[in-house]
Design an enzyme around this catalytic site. Structure first.
Site, PDB file in Angstrom:
ATOM      1  N   TRP A   1     -36.605   6.151  23.191  1.00  0.00           N
ATOM      2  CA  TRP A   1     -36.382   7.601  23.214  1.00  0.00           C
ATOM      3  C   TRP A   1     -37.624   8.383  22.792  1.00  0.00           C
ATOM      4  O   TRP A   1     -37.612   9.601  22.812  1.00  0.00           O
ATOM      5  CB  TRP A   1     -35.199   7.957  22.309  1.00  0.00           C
ATOM      6  CG  TRP A   1     -35.229   7.279  20.974  1.00  0.00           C
ATOM      7  CD1 TRP A   1     -35.880   7.693  19.844  1.00  0.00           C
ATOM      8  CD2 TRP A   1     -34.581   6.046  20.641  1.00  0.00           C
ATOM      9  NE1 TRP A   1     -35.680   6.802  18.826  1.00  0.00           N
ATOM     10  CE2 TRP A   1     -34.880   5.779  19.279  1.00  0.00           C
ATOM     11  CE3 TRP A   1     -33.774   5.142  21.342  1.00  0.00           C
ATOM     12  CZ2 TRP A   1     -34.404   4.649  18.616  1.00  0.00           C
ATOM     13  CZ3 TRP A   1     -33.301   4.025  20.677  1.00  0.00           C
ATOM     14  CH2 TRP A   1     -33.620   3.782  19.334  1.00  0.00           C
TER      15      TRP A   1
ATOM     16  N   ASP B   1     -34.887  13.122   5.900  1.00  0.00           N
ATOM     17  CA  ASP B   1     -33.834  12.115   5.853  1.00  0.00           C
ATOM     18  C   ASP B   1     -34.110  11.199   4.669  1.00  0.00           C
ATOM     19  O   ASP B   1     -34.980  11.474   3.824  1.00  0.00           O
ATOM     20  CB  ASP B   1     -33.752  11.339   7.175  1.00  0.00           C
ATOM     21  CG  ASP B   1     -34.950  10.423   7.393  1.00  0.00           C
ATOM     22  OD1 ASP B   1     -35.958  10.544   6.652  1.00  0.00           O
ATOM     23  OD2 ASP B   1     -34.889   9.572   8.303  1.00  0.00           O
TER      24      ASP B   1
ATOM     25  N   CYS C   1     -47.042  -1.672  -1.238  1.00  0.00           N
ATOM     26  CA  CYS C   1     -48.002  -0.823  -1.949  1.00  0.00           C
ATOM     27  C   CYS C   1     -49.424  -1.383  -1.879  1.00  0.00           C
ATOM     28  O   CYS C   1     -50.394  -0.628  -1.946  1.00  0.00           O
ATOM     29  CB  CYS C   1     -47.583  -0.672  -3.410  1.00  0.00           C
ATOM     30  SG  CYS C   1     -45.970   0.137  -3.631  1.00  0.00           S
TER      31      CYS C   1
ATOM     32  N   GLY D   1     -18.761   2.149  14.110  1.00  0.00           N
ATOM     33  CA  GLY D   1     -18.181   2.779  12.932  1.00  0.00           C
ATOM     34  C   GLY D   1     -18.465   4.272  12.867  1.00  0.00           C
ATOM     35  O   GLY D   1     -19.115   4.840  13.738  1.00  0.00           O
ATOM     36  N   TYR D   2     -17.956   4.898  11.786  1.00  0.00           N
ATOM     37  CA  TYR D   2     -18.139   6.344  11.598  1.00  0.00           C
ATOM     38  C   TYR D   2     -17.832   7.083  12.905  1.00  0.00           C
ATOM     39  O   TYR D   2     -18.663   7.765  13.478  1.00  0.00           O
ATOM     40  CB  TYR D   2     -19.560   6.663  11.128  1.00  0.00           C
ATOM     41  CG  TYR D   2     -19.927   6.022   9.809  1.00  0.00           C
ATOM     42  CD1 TYR D   2     -19.636   6.671   8.608  1.00  0.00           C
ATOM     43  CD2 TYR D   2     -20.551   4.788   9.772  1.00  0.00           C
ATOM     44  CE1 TYR D   2     -19.968   6.083   7.400  1.00  0.00           C
ATOM     45  CE2 TYR D   2     -20.880   4.202   8.554  1.00  0.00           C
ATOM     46  CZ  TYR D   2     -20.588   4.854   7.374  1.00  0.00           C
ATOM     47  OH  TYR D   2     -20.908   4.272   6.174  1.00  0.00           O
TER      48      TYR D   2
ATOM     49  N   GLU E   1     -30.525  10.089  17.870  1.00  0.00           N
ATOM     50  CA  GLU E   1     -30.385  10.571  16.502  1.00  0.00           C
ATOM     51  C   GLU E   1     -28.948  10.436  16.010  1.00  0.00           C
ATOM     52  O   GLU E   1     -28.709  10.074  14.852  1.00  0.00           O
ATOM     53  CB  GLU E   1     -30.847  12.030  16.402  1.00  0.00           C
ATOM     54  CG  GLU E   1     -32.334  12.229  16.602  1.00  0.00           C
ATOM     55  CD  GLU E   1     -33.175  11.526  15.555  1.00  0.00           C
ATOM     56  OE1 GLU E   1     -32.674  11.278  14.432  1.00  0.00           O
ATOM     57  OE2 GLU E   1     -34.344  11.212  15.842  1.00  0.00           O
TER      58      GLU E   1
ATOM     59  N   GLN F   1     -26.060   6.369  10.971  1.00  0.00           N
ATOM     60  CA  GLN F   1     -25.520   5.379  10.030  1.00  0.00           C
ATOM     61  C   GLN F   1     -25.697   3.969  10.584  1.00  0.00           C
ATOM     62  O   GLN F   1     -24.915   3.071  10.257  1.00  0.00           O
ATOM     63  CB  GLN F   1     -24.028   5.639   9.807  1.00  0.00           C
ATOM     64  CG  GLN F   1     -23.692   7.025   9.289  1.00  0.00           C
ATOM     65  CD  GLN F   1     -24.004   7.190   7.827  1.00  0.00           C
ATOM     66  OE1 GLN F   1     -24.284   6.228   7.139  1.00  0.00           O
ATOM     67  NE2 GLN F   1     -23.968   8.424   7.343  1.00  0.00           N
TER      68      GLN F   1
ATOM     69  N   TYR G   1     -31.123  17.936   9.566  1.00  0.00           N
ATOM     70  CA  TYR G   1     -32.053  16.871   9.933  1.00  0.00           C
ATOM     71  C   TYR G   1     -32.061  16.642  11.446  1.00  0.00           C
ATOM     72  O   TYR G   1     -33.119  16.613  12.082  1.00  0.00           O
ATOM     73  CB  TYR G   1     -31.707  15.559   9.215  1.00  0.00           C
ATOM     74  CG  TYR G   1     -32.323  14.381   9.928  1.00  0.00           C
ATOM     75  CD1 TYR G   1     -33.680  14.121   9.803  1.00  0.00           C
ATOM     76  CD2 TYR G   1     -31.567  13.586  10.794  1.00  0.00           C
ATOM     77  CE1 TYR G   1     -34.277  13.087  10.499  1.00  0.00           C
ATOM     78  CE2 TYR G   1     -32.149  12.560  11.494  1.00  0.00           C
ATOM     79  CZ  TYR G   1     -33.507  12.316  11.341  1.00  0.00           C
ATOM     80  OH  TYR G   1     -34.093  11.298  12.054  1.00  0.00           O
TER      81      TYR G   1
END
Length: 333
Positions: free
Chosen positions: A22, A134, A195, A79-80, A35, A40, A116
């Protein structure tokens, strides 16, 4: 003038940015779809679903013309499910408008689109100078600038949104937004961030104050509830009974067999077999424990009016919660 922090991330992104399908377009529809799917969902799983949706519904008009059942069925496993319903509703809004909104304000008017997602679409599709914020962005900014304000507090949301917008190079909004998200996802990760090879380590406040593992700060608000469910899969002469789950609870709009919760199982004519017991299923705000039963009978029992009878072979045409998929895997034909 571009902030040194932004310049460093853009250089990093030019070498290490993820190649995602995308990102090869400025068409807002596939960008918006990605998006919503990734809200999730991990990219590895979400990419497959994105391809399926783009193949099944190549334009927003195709998505708008689909039925809710068809959309939920294709979404099954992610889900969701409110995301899928909002996606479908927003597609109808866009079709009615005649085209995809081209401004941040217009995009925010779409069902299910928050700050967002609107910023991501506006910057990626239309080049608007809108900063995304985000989980990845919160983590990178809180660590690098040493910000201990809780990210889920009202004060924290305002502070991080303001900083994100100040750092955004207006002429390179899309590239910078993608850069900081990728940087958080692959470099400045929640655990064991790299790091030792970070291009902005010299100016990272968390690294120099040994606070990498404590930032960002998040207030604990989540209360987990436990529910105990008893599902009875009723089979009569090759047909089964299912109902669509109502609004106001988990899995709205999906289909399930007879559910008995907080009550004993009533007597039924036929053979009742316990298939599995105390199957654990974890959701964001709930832990479910389910017992699965199979009732085989020669006559259809009396059920509440919302139940329908369908040929058992047609069950694959209906969108099911993951827990009910697990139930069906325990069945014998």
């Amino acid at each position: 003038m571009i902030h040194p922090f932004a310049s460093a991330l853009l250089r990093w992104y030019a070498q290490h940015g993820r190649d995602l399908p995308w990102r090869h377009t400025t068409d807002p529809y596939p960008i918006w779809l990605s998006e919503v799917i990734l809200q999730q969902t991990r990219i590895e799983q979400g990419r497959d679903y994105w391809h399926r949706f783009m193949e099944q519904y190549p334009t927003v008009e195709h998505l708008a013309d689909a039925s809710e059942d068809e959309v939920l069925r294709l979404w099954q496993g992610l889900g969701y499910y409110s995301r899928a319903r909002n996606l479908h509703t927003a597609a109808k809004q866009i079709k009615e408008l005649g085209s995809f909104p081209t401004t941040l304000h217009g995009i925010k008017m779409l069902k299910g689109v928050g700050d967002y997602t609107a910023a991501a679409i506006a910057s990626f599709a239309f080049g608007e100078a809108a900063a995304v914020v985000d989980g990845n962005v919160y983590r990178v900014l809180s660590r690098h600038f040493g910000i201990g304000t809780p990210i889920n507090s009202t004060e924290g949301k305002k502070e991080f949104a303001t900083l994100a917008q100040e750092l955004l190079p207006e002429s390179q909004a899309a590239a910078y937004n993608q850069a900081i998200m990728d940087f958080g996802a692959t470099q400045c990760t929640p655990k064991s961030p790299a790091c030792d090879r970070c291009p902005i380590a010299d100016t990272c406040q968390a690294l120099h104050t040994h606070a990498v593992d404590t930032l960002p700060v998040k207030l604990k608000k989540l209360t987990i509830k436990t529910r105990h469910l008893q599902y009875i899969y009723i089979r009569v002469n090759g047909e089964i009974a299912i109902r669509r789950r109502p609004a106001g609870d988990i899995w709205q709009g999906l289909w399930e067999p007879l559910l008995i919760e907080n009550a004993p199982i009533p007597p039924f004519d036929g053979t009742l077999t316990l298939l599995r017991q105390k199957v654990k299923h974890v959701l964001t705000h709930r832990v479910l424990y389910a017992d699965f039963y199979l009732l085989e009978a020669t006559a259809k029992p009396t059920l509440p009016p919302e139940f329908i009878w369908i040929p058992e072979s047609d069950l694959d045409r209906y969108a099911l919660p993951r827990l009910i998929e697990i139930l069906t895997q325990s069945l014998t034909p």
